[in-house]
Structure formats: C-alpha cells, structure tokens
Design an enzyme around this catalytic site. Structure first.
Site, short mmCIF file in Angstrom:
data_model
loop_
_atom_site.label_atom_id
_atom_site.label_comp_id
_atom_site.label_asym_id
_atom_site.label_seq_id
_atom_site.Cartn_x
_atom_site.Cartn_y
_atom_site.Cartn_z
N LYS A 35 1.05 -1.24 0.05
CA LYS A 35 0.00 0.07 0.11
C LYS A 35 0.80 1.29 -0.06
CE LYS A 35 0.01 -0.45 5.11
NZ LYS A 35 -0.79 -0.99 5.98
N ARG A 133 -10.11 -0.96 15.28
CA ARG A 133 -10.15 -0.10 14.11
C ARG A 133 -10.84 -0.96 12.71
NH1 ARG A 133 -4.13 0.78 11.13
NH2 ARG A 133 -4.71 -1.51 10.32
N HIS A 165 -5.74 -7.57 12.81
CA HIS A 165 -4.68 -6.80 12.89
C HIS A 165 -4.30 -6.52 14.31
CE1 HIS A 165 -1.50 -4.31 10.72
NE2 HIS A 165 -1.82 -3.41 11.35
N ARG A 223 1.87 -10.91 7.12
CA ARG A 223 1.65 -9.84 6.02
C ARG A 223 2.59 -8.71 6.52
NH1 ARG A 223 -3.56 -10.01 8.67
NH2 ARG A 223 -2.94 -7.91 9.54
N TYR A 266 13.21 31.46 5.75
CA TYR A 266 12.09 32.14 6.37
C TYR A 266 12.21 32.21 8.02
CZ TYR A 266 9.26 31.45 1.95
OH TYR A 266 9.05 31.32 0.61
N CYS A 313 11.64 24.83 3.44
CA CYS A 313 10.80 25.55 2.56
C CYS A 313 9.88 24.48 1.88
CB CYS A 313 11.17 26.63 1.95
SG CYS A 313 12.44 27.76 2.61
N ASP A 315 10.24 23.61 -1.22
CA ASP A 315 10.86 23.16 -2.30
C ASP A 315 12.45 22.96 -2.12
OD1 ASP A 315 8.59 23.22 -4.05
OD2 ASP A 315 9.11 25.26 -4.12
C1 LIG Z 1 0.29 -1.99 6.74
C2 LIG Z 1 -0.56 -3.34 7.01
C3 LIG Z 1 0.53 -4.34 7.26
C4 LIG Z 1 1.85 -4.15 7.55
O1 LIG Z 1 2.32 -3.46 8.46
P1 LIG Z 1 3.83 -3.12 8.99
O2 LIG Z 1 3.64 -2.79 10.54
O3 LIG Z 1 4.42 -2.10 8.20
O4 LIG Z 1 4.53 -4.66 9.00
C5 LIG Z 1 -0.17 -5.57 7.54
N1 LIG Z 1 -1.63 -5.76 7.57
C6 LIG Z 1 -2.45 -4.71 7.29
C7 LIG Z 1 -3.77 -4.74 7.34
C8 LIG Z 1 -1.87 -3.37 7.17
O5 LIG Z 1 -2.61 -2.29 6.93
#
Ligand SMILES: *Cc1c(COP(=O)(O)O)cnc(C)c1O
Length: 376
Positions: A35, A133, A165, A223, A266, A313, A315
């Site tokens: 992602k 979540r 998760h 994951r 700045y 800044c 850029d």
């Molecule tokens: C981002 C994400 C991961 C990976 O998490 P890390 O902490 O970067 O390993 C795994 N599962 C889900 C659902 C996520 O959103």
C-alpha cells in the site's frame, strides 16, 4: 543523476528482506503489504522484487492501488482491505482482486457485484480482535460468518481468508497482544463451528513486528510491510538483519559565500556565526521533508553531517557548509542504510518523533524513484 533529487531503491535489499521474513515465518505464505506506493518505494518495481523475494501475494489498502498493480502487469493474488460503500467493485472482481469485508452491508455489495459480473468474489473476513479499527467486533462476527456462508452457498462469494490486525505488536510484552491472540483464536473457532474455516481458508494476523517477535502468530500467512523495506518494526530490538532499501539523495543547487550574521531562510531561525558557505538542497516539505525537521534533522554532505540550517521550505532547505569546498552539483544524502555515515530513516524518525513508515511514505511524487539491484 540528472534530477535535483532522487530516491534510490535497492531491489536486492528488498528481495533479501522478504526472503529473511519468509524464512522467519516458517512455512507460512507471505503477503507483501505494498500500500501507499509500496511505502513510498514505487509500487510496481518494488512489488516485482517482493514477489521475487518469496512473497506469493500482495496487499493494498485501496482497490485503486490493486488496480494499479494489475495495470503494471502484476498477476499474483492481491487483497485490498479498505473498501467504502459505492466503490466500483465490478472492476475489482474483473481484475481478480480479493476483497476484505468486516460488515454484512459490504458483503452484500460484494455479492451484488459478483452477480453482475458473473465472478465469484474471493473474500477475506476481518475480525476486530482488539484494535478497534477495521474488522467486525466479535459480537457481530457470528452474523458476518452466517451472511458469508449464505452467499457462499449461492456461489457468489468464496471465503478465502479469516484475519485480524495487531494494535501493539511493536511493543514487546504489551498486555493487548495475548488478548488479541486469544480473541483471534475464539473467532477462528466460531468460524470452524459455523463451517467457514475449511482447510483451504487462509488465517492471517501477523504484521512485521509479529513475524519477527511472535512466532505463534504466523498461522497460514503473514503480512509484512515495513520490514520488507529494511526498516526495523521494533527498533529497540535492533535491525533483525534487515537492509534499508531506500537512499534519498539531492544535489546542491547553489553554493554561495555569505557574511557573518546572515539570517537564513524564512523566519531567520538560523543565523551564520561567521563568514561561511551555504548550500541550497532542492527538497522541501512538498517532497516529504517535514517542516518540523527544521533544526532537528541532519544530512551527509562532503563526508560530514550537516544540520538543516533554518526553516525547511516547500521545495528547498539550506545547509551550512563552513569553509568546506562543496559546490553546486555535489551530492547530499538525506538518509540511507547508514554505511557511509549518512543518517538512517530510523534516525530521521527518532529526531522527528515519528516512525520510519511516515518518513518513507511521505517522499513526494516529484522525487523520481531510481532502481538498483534489479534482476535475480
Ligand atoms: C500496513 C499493514 C500491514 C503491514 O504492517 P507493518 O507494520 O508495516 O508490517 C499488515 N496488515 C495490514 C492490514 C496493514 O494495513
């Protein structure tokens, strides 16, 4: 380097990291979390390296990210886990993207898309085991299972995964970890009793931190995200043998002598203490160099660390190079693996009070990603 700045991505490091994680995960399948443009590393080239390193699947937050993988020629299974009502699910099913669902209304939308397209929707059911979540609260889990089973009986969806998760896997010993594992076990048991957890159904829970520190959470698939990019998910436990993949470099656009007491950038937050050479580094907050890095972060230029001199800044920002013979065109390293004395993304995160995920994902689209180490 023909551009003001670039993010160099070492694909060999990505392959190494994925192979290391796969090994640590024992026999579990690896779904690489790509992602957010593969955590800023560039979606398609990085995903190819993730697959070459041993991942068999990819995961994205949004469907449009998954479609971008397909447009880039990636044919491996892809799962998307954040879907909002009214999204064009037909396109996702036609692109053979697996979808996650955490409530019955979304399951119904997925089923409707499956009926329209004549595709069976490969679906992962997400349980909220304590992060609060995504995921179905455990009270709603039996209802979600029942709805999914009915749609599976109709042939419009196929339950391919059961997942959740962690909230605190990166905090070793956190009390919520065992509670979440227990809740996941309970959710799996209910799925088994309902007939939704056949032997082909993939159970998955572990993110990077859990892969490396909680072997009992590997189940059928893991994951990883941040660890694939070579950044430690639990920095206080070390680097686990991971190799940071991204090096962010820029070339000095202008070098000039200024007198003592020159106010810089700045707000004149930095004032030269003697005659000196200032260097203009052509990266700013639009490129992910947070304005908050003013006075906090360092870069490597001419073999030495230099503080950011004055405000970052949009850029650009300035560095004070003293009397060192640096010139326009010379390279500045903002962060990298650290082997040449440059700061690491971890050091940037520590100095800015954040995590490395935020450092790498914020590098803007104006900075080209340049790949090294391609080929197996
Ligand atoms: C981002 C994400 C991961 C990976 O998490 P890390 O902490 O970067 O390993 C795994 N599962 C889900 C659902 C996520 O959103």
């Amino acid at each position: 380097m023909a551009t003001p700045a670039e993010a160099r991505v070492d694909l060999a490091a990505i392959r190494h990291n994925v192979a290391l994680l796969k090994e640590r995960a024992g026999g579990a399948e690896v779904l690489g979390a790509v992602k957010a443009d593969a955590y800023g590393h560039g979606l398609v080239p990085t995903s190819e390296a993730v697959l070459q390193g041993g991942a068999s699947r990819l995961g994205t937050a949004y469907i449009r990210e998954a479609l971008a993988l397909r447009a880039g020629g990636i044919t491996a299974p892809v799962l998307s886990w954040i879907i909002t009502p009214g999204e064009p699910l037909d396109e996702a099913l036609e692109a053979e993207i697996e979808l996650s669902a955490a409530d019955e209304a979304l399951l119904d939308e997925i089923a409707a898309a499956a009926r329209r397209t004549g595709r069976t929707a490969r679906t992962h059911l997400e349980a909220d085991t304590g992060m609060s979540r995504g995921g179905a609260p455990l009270a709603a889990w039996p209802g979600l299972l029942a709805r999914a089973l009915a749609l599976q009986a109709e042939g419009v969806i196929e339950i391919v995964g059961l997942w959740s998760h962690f909230a605190c896997a990166d905090v070793p010993g956190h009390g919520s970890i065992d509670r979440q594992i227990d809740a996941f076990e309970a959710a799996l048991k209910q799925a088994e009793q309902a007939g939704a957890a056949g032997s082909h159904v993939i159970r998955h829970l572990a993110n990077s931190a859990a892969i490396l520190t909680l072997p009992r959470t590997h189940y059928d698939m893991v994951r990883p995200g941040i660890a694939m990019y070579g950044l430690s998910p639990v920095p206080e436990l070390g680097d686990f043998g991971l190799r940071p993949a991204m090096t962010l470099v820029a070339r000095i656009a202008l070098a000039k002598r200024v007198p003592e007491s020159s106010g810089v950038s700045y707000g004149h937050l930095y004032v030269t203490s003697s005659e000196t050479t200032l260097g203009l580094v052509p990266l700013g907050y639009a490129d992910g160099i947070l304005r908050h890095a003013t006075g906090r972060a360092e870069v490597l230029a001419g073999g030495r660390r230099r503080a950011i001199a004055g405000r970052v800044c949009m850029d650009q920002f300035m560095i004070d190079m003293g009397d060192d013979p640096l010139a326009a065109g010379d390279e500045v390293i903002l962060f990298g693996p650290g082997g040449r004395g440059e700061p690491t993304a971890q050091e940037w995160a520590d100095n800015l009070g954040t995590i490395t995920h935020e450092i790498v994902t914020r590098i803007g689209s104006r900075v080209p990603r340049v790949y090294r180490g391609s080929g197996t």
